[in-house]
Design a protein around this motif. Structure first.
Motif, PDB file in Angstrom:
ATOM      1  N   UNK A 130       0.618  -1.261   0.048  1.00  0.00           N
ATOM      2  CA  UNK A 130       0.123  -0.041   0.044  1.00  0.00           C
ATOM      3  C   UNK A 130       0.800   1.232   0.080  1.00  0.00           C
ATOM      4  N   UNK A 131       1.959   1.174   0.448  1.00  0.00           N
ATOM      5  CA  UNK A 131       2.741   2.529   0.675  1.00  0.00           C
ATOM      6  C   UNK A 131       4.266   1.913   0.301  1.00  0.00           C
ATOM      7  N   UNK A 132       5.107   3.033  -0.076  1.00  0.00           N
ATOM      8  CA  UNK A 132       6.486   2.646  -0.332  1.00  0.00           C
ATOM      9  C   UNK A 132       7.322   2.268   0.964  1.00  0.00           C
ATOM     10  N   UNK A 133       6.991   2.709   2.155  1.00  0.00           N
ATOM     11  CA  UNK A 133       7.335   2.314   3.345  1.00  0.00           C
ATOM     12  C   UNK A 133       7.258   0.772   3.686  1.00  0.00           C
ATOM     13  N   UNK A 134       5.998   0.509   3.380  1.00  0.00           N
ATOM     14  CA  UNK A 134       5.659  -0.949   3.409  1.00  0.00           C
ATOM     15  C   UNK A 134       6.400  -2.002   2.579  1.00  0.00           C
ATOM     16  N   UNK A 135       6.524  -1.619   1.331  1.00  0.00           N
ATOM     17  CA  UNK A 135       7.393  -2.259   0.277  1.00  0.00           C
ATOM     18  C   UNK A 135       8.839  -2.331   0.844  1.00  0.00           C
ATOM     19  N   UNK A 136       9.439  -1.171   1.166  1.00  0.00           N
ATOM     20  CA  UNK A 136      10.740  -1.540   1.511  1.00  0.00           C
ATOM     21  C   UNK A 136      10.991  -2.292   2.671  1.00  0.00           C
ATOM     22  N   UNK A 137      10.096  -2.033   3.667  1.00  0.00           N
ATOM     23  CA  UNK A 137       9.959  -3.045   4.740  1.00  0.00           C
ATOM     24  C   UNK A 137       9.877  -4.682   4.359  1.00  0.00           C
ATOM     25  N   UNK A 138       9.128  -4.841   3.623  1.00  0.00           N
ATOM     26  CA  UNK A 138       8.812  -6.049   3.086  1.00  0.00           C
ATOM     27  C   UNK A 138      10.130  -6.695   2.273  1.00  0.00           C
ATOM     28  N   UNK A 139      10.601  -5.822   1.547  1.00  0.00           N
ATOM     29  CA  UNK A 139      11.607  -6.188   0.642  1.00  0.00           C
ATOM     30  C   UNK A 139      12.809  -6.645   1.546  1.00  0.00           C
ATOM     31  N   UNK A 140      13.175  -5.523   2.702  1.00  0.00           N
ATOM     32  CA  UNK A 140      14.367  -5.816   3.418  1.00  0.00           C
ATOM     33  C   UNK A 140      14.343  -6.918   4.394  1.00  0.00           C
ATOM     34  N   UNK A 141      13.181  -7.209   4.824  1.00  0.00           N
ATOM     35  CA  UNK A 141      12.930  -8.557   5.595  1.00  0.00           C
ATOM     36  C   UNK A 141      13.330  -9.726   4.781  1.00  0.00           C
ATOM     37  N   UNK A 142      13.345  -9.816   3.702  1.00  0.00           N
ATOM     38  CA  UNK A 142      13.733 -11.025   2.839  1.00  0.00           C
ATOM     39  C   UNK A 142      15.347 -10.732   2.461  1.00  0.00           C
ATOM     40  N   UNK A 143      15.502  -9.747   2.059  1.00  0.00           N
ATOM     41  CA  UNK A 143      16.994  -9.412   1.098  1.00  0.00           C
ATOM     42  C   UNK A 143      17.960  -9.248   2.435  1.00  0.00           C
ATOM     43  N   UNK A 144      17.844  -8.811   3.404  1.00  0.00           N
ATOM     44  CA  UNK A 144      18.975  -8.541   4.333  1.00  0.00           C
ATOM     45  C   UNK A 144      19.187  -9.816   5.030  1.00  0.00           C
ATOM     46  N   UNK A 145      18.341 -10.677   5.470  1.00  0.00           N
ATOM     47  CA  UNK A 145      18.897 -12.009   6.011  1.00  0.00           C
ATOM     48  C   UNK A 145      19.658 -12.777   4.983  1.00  0.00           C
ATOM     49  N   UNK A 146      19.052 -12.947   3.666  1.00  0.00           N
ATOM     50  CA  UNK A 146      19.515 -13.715   2.753  1.00  0.00           C
ATOM     51  C   UNK A 146      21.093 -13.077   2.279  1.00  0.00           C
ATOM     52  N   UNK A 147      21.228 -11.902   2.158  1.00  0.00           N
ATOM     53  CA  UNK A 147      22.569 -11.326   1.776  1.00  0.00           C
ATOM     54  C   UNK A 147      23.323 -11.324   3.015  1.00  0.00           C
ATOM     55  N   UNK A 148      23.084 -11.495   4.155  1.00  0.00           N
ATOM     56  CA  UNK A 148      23.756 -11.660   5.334  1.00  0.00           C
ATOM     57  C   UNK A 148      24.258 -13.080   5.347  1.00  0.00           C
ATOM     58  N   UNK A 149      23.440 -14.169   5.048  1.00  0.00           N
ATOM     59  CA  UNK A 149      23.837 -15.446   5.218  1.00  0.00           C
ATOM     60  C   UNK A 149      24.712 -15.810   3.997  1.00  0.00           C
ATOM     61  N   UNK A 150      24.501 -15.272   2.824  1.00  0.00           N
ATOM     62  CA  UNK A 150      25.499 -15.409   1.829  1.00  0.00           C
ATOM     63  C   UNK A 150      26.728 -14.725   2.107  1.00  0.00           C
ATOM     64  N   UNK A 151      26.808 -13.528   2.491  1.00  0.00           N
ATOM     65  CA  UNK A 151      28.111 -12.768   2.663  1.00  0.00           C
ATOM     66  C   UNK A 151      28.959 -13.569   3.695  1.00  0.00           C
ATOM     67  N   UNK A 152      28.358 -14.155   4.788  1.00  0.00           N
ATOM     68  CA  UNK A 152      29.158 -14.784   5.669  1.00  0.00           C
ATOM     69  C   UNK A 152      29.446 -16.095   5.432  1.00  0.00           C
ATOM     70  N   UNK A 153      29.076 -16.602   4.417  1.00  0.00           N
ATOM     71  CA  UNK A 153      29.364 -17.996   3.783  1.00  0.00           C
ATOM     72  C   UNK A 153      30.501 -17.957   2.789  1.00  0.00           C
ATOM     73  N   UNK A 154      30.651 -16.509   2.382  1.00  0.00           N
ATOM     74  CA  UNK A 154      31.610 -16.170   1.400  1.00  0.00           C
ATOM     75  C   UNK A 154      32.768 -15.081   1.830  1.00  0.00           C
ATOM     76  N   UNK A 155      32.614 -14.858   3.134  1.00  0.00           N
ATOM     77  CA  UNK A 155      33.616 -14.030   3.817  1.00  0.00           C
ATOM     78  C   UNK A 155      34.964 -14.626   3.764  1.00  0.00           C
ATOM     79  N   UNK A 156      35.937 -13.735   3.247  1.00  0.00           N
ATOM     80  CA  UNK A 156      37.301 -14.121   3.002  1.00  0.00           C
ATOM     81  C   UNK A 156      37.304 -15.235   1.498  1.00  0.00           C
ATOM     82  N   UNK A 157      36.251 -15.181   1.090  1.00  0.00           N
ATOM     83  CA  UNK A 157      36.100 -16.012  -0.336  1.00  0.00           C
ATOM     84  C   UNK A 157      36.785 -15.523  -1.509  1.00  0.00           C
ATOM     85  N   UNK A 158      37.621 -14.693  -1.406  1.00  0.00           N
ATOM     86  CA  UNK A 158      38.305 -14.031  -2.496  1.00  0.00           C
ATOM     87  C   UNK A 158      39.853 -15.150  -2.287  1.00  0.00           C
TER      88      UNK A 158
END
Length: 381
Positions: A334-362
């Motif tokens: 219904x609002x921009x604010x609601x959309x950002x909350x919904x998106x980040x609720x999924x994206x941030x945990x996923x990116x955190x998990x992936x980034x921690x798995x790949x930390x030092x991956x270089x």
């Protein structure tokens, strides 16, 4: 300020890479307007880089939402899924040849993917030559975009899809990329089947890699009879200047590299000695893991702007998945604010998990051990 409904909001996407363009395309498919701003003078202002694979569980998901999956398959190179791993002596350790109909992660040149996305957008969606400098205005909006050309744009939502050194990121996070300790030097080979047949045979239709724990080589077949090679080293970021050189000193850099790879096989050393034209310096940077930020009702990030990771095959795929999920959230909230909350609720945990798995991956790019997938039954040594 009350957060506006997405259908009545001014949505600004910063960055016309795969993530930003995917977001704009899906928004338009759902009847939402968006403008993309990019610092490049035009779509052909610079080389877009090498080839990449788009996977069934993220990049292809986004293209399906964009209505472009079949068009992607028309352009993609399934044969590019071939992979060879060698040791520094040139001995083949494993060799994966894709089976008939294998479409788990077909390859496509970055430039072709970008053109596919650009051509799908409504005319005038992308404004070229608009380099963002800063964002001002209250957190609850509207925000004011300030561009290097002196212009400003008022907007209700800023989507940072502007990569590793994002100009949007400071609006939500103080994090800055740090050097990983590993650097790539890119070399090009053109007309390889005629001019470099030995290298063409070495690389095959996909990629070929070798490493000794301190340094590595990774070669990738591109379309148009091109091959790109990435010379990978654990080294200071300014190693070229430390050796009294500039990136334009091609012959001197080549001589230095050949000394460092002196014990490697002649066939692999050709990836260093026979390239066409100059090298391109690409030091590898990453963001801290995890990288999160406090919710902001008018600004969010996707792709490398949100979660810059080592180049291990996830970057563009995650950026496009982020873009798809954000666009769909905006289409349904219904609002921009609601959309950002919904998106980040999924994206941030996923990116955190992936980034921690790949930390030092270089560092894995330099490993002389076989990767886990090389032990699968379908990979034949």
């Amino acid at each position: 300020m009350t957060s506006p409904a997405p259908r009545h909001a001014r949505i600004s996407v910063i960055g016309a890479g795969p993530g930003g363009l995917t977001c704009a395309r899906i928004l338009q498919r759902h009847g939402l307007a968006a403008t993309v701003y990019d610092r490049d003078a035009g779509p052909d202002a610079r080389d877009q880089g090498g080839t990449l694979d788009l996977r069934t569980d993220d990049g292809q998901v986004a293209l399906r939402e964009a209505g472009l999956l079949e068009a992607f398959f028309d352009l993609a190179r399934p044969e590019g899924q071939e992979m060879r791993q060698m040791n520094p002596d040139g001995q083949l350790l494993f060799h994966h040849v894709p089976g008939d109909g294998e479409l788990f992660k077909p390859e496509i040149d970055r430039g072709r993917l970008r053109t596919l996305l650009l051509d799908s957008l409504q005319p005038g969606t992308v404004q070229w030559g608009r380099a963002l400098t800063t964002i001002s205005g209250p957190a609850d909006g509207p925000r004011l975009l300030h561009f290097a050309d002196g212009g400003t744009v008022e907007t209700d939502l800023v989507i940072g899809a502007d990569g590793a050194f994002s100009r949007v990121r400071p609006a939500v996070s103080p994090a800055v990329p740090h050097y990983s300790g590993v650097s790539f030097l890119e070399a090009w080979f053109s007309d390889v089947d005629q001019r470099h047949p030995d290298i063409a045979d070495l690389v095959g239709q996909g990629g070929a890699a070798a490493a000794d724990g301190e340094r590595g080589l990774f070669a990738q077949r591109n379309s148009g009879d091109h091959i790109r090679v990435y010379i990978i080293q654990r080294t200071p970021a300014d190693w070229i200047t430390q050796n009294g050189l500039t990136i334009d000193d091609t012959d001197a850099i080549r001589a230095l590299l050949l000394k460092q790879y002196t014990h490697w096989s002649p066939s692999l050393r050709r990836l260093i000695s026979d390239n066409d034209g100059p090298y391109v310096d690409r030091p590898i940077h990453t963001l801290p893991a995890p990288h999160t930020w406090a919710h902001n009702p008018t600004v969010t990030l996707l792709g490398d702007a949100a979660h810059l990771m080592p180049p291990l095959g996830v970057g563009v795929n995650l950026a496009m998945l982020d873009a798809s999920e954000l666009a769909l959230a905006l289409a349904g909230a219904p609002t921009i604010d609601d959309a950002i909350r919904a998106y980040e609720h999924t994206m941030l945990p996923r990116s955190t998990e992936t980034a921690q798995l790949l930390e030092g991956g270089a560092e894995h790019l330099l490993s002389d051990e076989l990767p886990d997938f090389a032990r699968d039954d379908d990979l034949q040594p």
